[in-house]
Design a protein around this motif. Structure first.
Motif: not given
Length: 80
Positions: A1-22
């Motif tokens: 299974m593959f996700n087909m999406s456009g590019p994103h600028p985020f990094r793995r270390e952004d995960c918590l911040a993206r959820y709390g303060d996007a």
């Protein structure tokens, strides 16, 4: 299974911040996108609970997305 999406600028270390303060993460990673949202009077999301990564599709099929959020902003500027 593959996700087909456009590019994103985020990094793995952004995960918590993206959820709390996007807005802060968006401002840090893509300030032009944040400005584009504000210029159009669009709300900046408070949180992003998921980001799709199309790296596996790129590696397996050579998938290279043609459109992303910057294209959305250009199209919105053109009234599309």
């Amino acid at each position: 299974m593959f996700n087909m999406s456009g590019p994103h600028p985020f990094r793995r270390e952004d995960c918590l911040a993206r959820y709390g303060d996007a807005g802060t993460v968006i401002a840090d990673r893509v300030p032009d996108v944040l400005a584009g949202f504000r210029d159009r009077g669009w709300s900046v999301p408070d949180h992003l609970d998921r980001v799709y990564d199309s790296t596996a599709a790129a590696n397996a099929f050579g998938y290279r997305p043609e459109h992303g959020v910057r294209q959305l902003l250009r199209d919105a500027g053109d009234g599309q």
